[in-house]
Design an enzyme around this catalytic site. Structure first.
Site, PDB file in Angstrom:
ATOM      1  CB  THR A 133      36.115  46.003  30.574  1.00 18.88           C
ATOM      2  OG1 THR A 133      36.537  46.862  31.630  1.00 18.88           O
ATOM      3  CG2 THR A 133      35.727  46.820  29.353  1.00 18.88           C
ATOM      4  CG  ASP A 147      44.508  36.434  32.253  1.00 20.94           C
ATOM      5  OD1 ASP A 147      43.356  36.782  32.606  1.00 20.94           O
ATOM      6  OD2 ASP A 147      44.871  36.465  31.058  1.00 20.94           O
ATOM      7  CG  HIS A 203      45.432  47.526  34.640  1.00 17.80           C
ATOM      8  ND1 HIS A 203      44.083  47.252  34.723  1.00 17.80           N
ATOM      9  CD2 HIS A 203      45.530  48.843  34.344  1.00 17.80           C
ATOM     10  CE1 HIS A 203      43.402  48.374  34.508  1.00 17.80           C
ATOM     11  NE2 HIS A 203      44.246  49.349  34.273  1.00 17.80           N
ATOM     12  CB  ALA A 254      33.794  36.775  26.178  1.00 18.81           C
TER      13      ALA A 254
HETATM   14  N1  APR Z   1      31.621  37.261  28.943  1.00 14.99           N
HETATM   15  C1  APR Z   1      31.588  38.610  28.706  1.00 14.99           C
HETATM   16  N2  APR Z   1      31.594  39.547  29.701  1.00 14.99           N
HETATM   17  C2  APR Z   1      31.617  39.082  30.961  1.00 14.99           C
HETATM   18  C3  APR Z   1      31.622  37.697  31.278  1.00 14.99           C
HETATM   19  C4  APR Z   1      31.626  36.771  30.188  1.00 14.99           C
HETATM   20  N3  APR Z   1      31.628  35.467  30.394  1.00 14.99           N
HETATM   21  N4  APR Z   1      31.620  37.561  32.640  1.00 14.99           N
HETATM   22  C5  APR Z   1      31.597  38.823  33.153  1.00 14.99           C
HETATM   23  N5  APR Z   1      31.593  39.741  32.134  1.00 14.99           N
HETATM   24  C6  APR Z   1      31.598  41.201  32.239  1.00 14.99           C
HETATM   25  C7  APR Z   1      30.797  41.740  33.417  1.00 14.99           C
HETATM   26  O1  APR Z   1      29.478  41.973  32.996  1.00 14.99           O
HETATM   27  C8  APR Z   1      31.529  43.042  33.739  1.00 14.99           C
HETATM   28  O2  APR Z   1      30.996  44.117  32.969  1.00 14.99           O
HETATM   29  O3  APR Z   1      32.926  41.577  32.495  1.00 14.99           O
HETATM   30  C9  APR Z   1      32.969  42.759  33.272  1.00 14.99           C
HETATM   31  C10 APR Z   1      33.972  42.563  34.410  1.00 14.99           C
HETATM   32  O4  APR Z   1      34.061  43.768  35.103  1.00 14.99           O
HETATM   33  P1  APR Z   1      35.096  43.936  36.334  1.00 14.99           P
HETATM   34  O5  APR Z   1      34.973  42.795  37.243  1.00 14.99           O
HETATM   35  O6  APR Z   1      34.872  45.300  36.863  1.00 14.99           O
HETATM   36  O7  APR Z   1      36.534  43.810  35.648  1.00 14.99           O
HETATM   37  P2  APR Z   1      37.324  44.887  34.751  1.00 14.99           P
HETATM   38  O8  APR Z   1      36.391  45.788  34.006  1.00 14.99           O
HETATM   39  O9  APR Z   1      38.323  44.165  33.970  1.00 14.99           O
HETATM   40  O10 APR Z   1      38.066  45.756  35.903  1.00 14.99           O
HETATM   41  C11 APR Z   1      38.892  46.812  35.497  1.00 14.99           C
HETATM   42  O11 APR Z   1      39.606  47.188  37.751  1.00 14.99           O
HETATM   43  O12 APR Z   1      40.011  46.162  39.710  1.00 14.99           O
HETATM   44  C12 APR Z   1      40.617  46.796  38.668  1.00 14.99           C
HETATM   45  O13 APR Z   1      42.802  46.594  37.787  1.00 14.99           O
HETATM   46  C13 APR Z   1      41.600  45.905  37.941  1.00 14.99           C
HETATM   47  O14 APR Z   1      41.895  45.581  35.563  1.00 14.99           O
HETATM   48  C14 APR Z   1      40.942  45.708  36.577  1.00 14.99           C
HETATM   49  C15 APR Z   1      40.073  46.934  36.434  1.00 14.99           C
END
Ligand code: APR
Length: 232
Positions: free
Chosen positions: A176, A94, A109, A219
Site C-alpha cells: 500500500t 477483490d 473498502h 509481495a
Molecule cells: N509487491 C509489493 N508492493 C507492490 C507491488 C508488488 N508486486 N506492486 C505495487 N506495489 C506497491 C506500490 O509500490 C504502492 O506503494 O503497492 C502500492 C499500491 O499503492 P496504490 O496504488 O496507491 O494502492 P493502495 O495503497 O491500495 O490504495 C489505497 O486508495 O484509491 C483508493 O480505495 C482505493 O483502497 C484504495 C486506496
C-alpha cells in the site's frame, strides 16, 4: 524484533498486482486512466451512474478471472496456523485473500462481489453486471450500487480495526502507498500503542518513516519469506 502474539496486517493493491489486478497510483494505474471524481465518489455516481456502473462491472468481471498469488497463499497459511490474534485488514475489494483460504479478513473498502441496495440497505453476493439496473434480490428495487466505499464515505469495520490495533503487538503493512486515510494512519496508531511495525512493499510508501522496519521487493517474495520466519 521480539516474540509476537497478536498481529494486524494491512494489505493494499500491491498484494494483488502480481495477480494481474491494476493498482491505483503506479504508472499506468487506475487513477491515471480514470478520474477519481467520476468513478469513486457518491457525487460522480449521482452525476453519471452509467459511467460508474460500467467501470465497476468491468472490474468485477476482471477479478473473477484472476488467481491468488504466493503472497495471498502465505497469509492464508499464517491465518490458519497462527494461534494468537490475527486480523487481515484489506483495502482491496477483490476476493483473493478468501480464495487463497484466509478467514480472518476484514474488507474496509467493501467488496466487488457484493451489490448494495440503497433502498433496503442489504448487501447481496453479486457476480453479474449492474449496468441494466437489475432488481434487488431482497426488495426488488432497482437501486443496486457497487459495494465499494467511495471517497467521502465511511470505511467499514473501523471499531473492529481499532480494537485489534489496541491489542496487537505487531502491525504489518503490505502493498500500500499510504496515500489514503484512515488506513494510512494505522501505523501511527500502532506505534503509539507500543506495537512493532513492519512494511513489505515494492517501494517506500508515504508513511515509510514511521515503520520500525521496511523490506522492499515484490509481495510474492517478501510475504512468504516473512511468514516462514513467523511460523519458524
Ligand atoms: N509487491 C509489493 N508492493 C507492490 C507491488 C508488488 N508486486 N506492486 C505495487 N506495489 C506497491 C506500490 O509500490 C504502492 O506503494 O503497492 C502500492 C499500491 O499503492 P496504490 O496504488 O496507491 O494502492 P493502495 O495503497 O491500495 O490504495 C489505497 O486508495 O484509491 C483508493 O480505495 C482505493 O483502497 C484504495 C486506496
Amino acid at each position: 524484533m521480539r516474540e509476537h502474539k497478536n498481529i494486524v496486517i494491512l494489505t493494499g493493491a500491491g498484494i494483488s498486482a502480481e495477480s494481474g489486478i491494476d493498482t491505483f497510483r503506479s504508472a499506468g494505474g487506475l487513477w491515471e486512466k480514470h478520474r477519481v471524481e467520476d468513478v469513486a465518489t457518491p457525487e460522480g455516481f449521482a452525476r453519471d451512474p452509467e459511467l460508474v456502473l460500467r467501470f465497476y462491472d468491468m472490474r468485477r468481471e476482471a477479478i473473477q478471472t484472476k488467481q491468488p498469488n504466493p503472497a495471498h497463499h502465505a497469509l492464508a497459511r499464517l491465518d490458519a496456523d497462527w494461534a494468537g490474534e490475527l486480523l487481515i485488514v484489506t483495502q482491496n475489494v477483490d476476493d483473493l485473500h478468501e480464495r487463497a483460504g484466509a478467514k480472518r479478513v476484514l474488507h474496509m473498502h467493501g467488496e466487488h462481489l457484493n451489490a448494495w441496495c440503497t433502498s433496503c440497505d442489504v448487501r447481496s453476493p453479486w457476480t453479474a453486471p449492474l449496468i441494466d439496473r437489475p432488481p434487488c434480490p431482497v426488495c426488488a428495487a432497482r437501486t443496486l450500487r457497487p459495494d465499494v466505499v467511495w471517497f467521502g464515505e465511511m470505511p467499514y469495520g473501523m471499531d473492529r480495526i481499532y480494537a485489534a490495533l489496541r491489542t496487537c503487538d505487531l502491525f504489518v503493512s503490505i502493498g500500500t502507498s499510504g496515500a489514503v486515510y484512515p488506513a494510512a494512519g494505522f501505523v501511527q496508531n500502532a506505534v503509539e500503542l507500543g506495537a512493532d511495525t513492519l512494511e513489505l512493499n515494492l517501494e517506500r510508501s508515504q508513511g515509510s518513516g514511521m515503520f520500525h522496519q521496511t523490506r522492499l521487493g515484490p509481495a510474492s517474495e517478501l510475504v512468504p519469506a516473512w511468514v516462514e520466519e513467523m511460523l519458524a
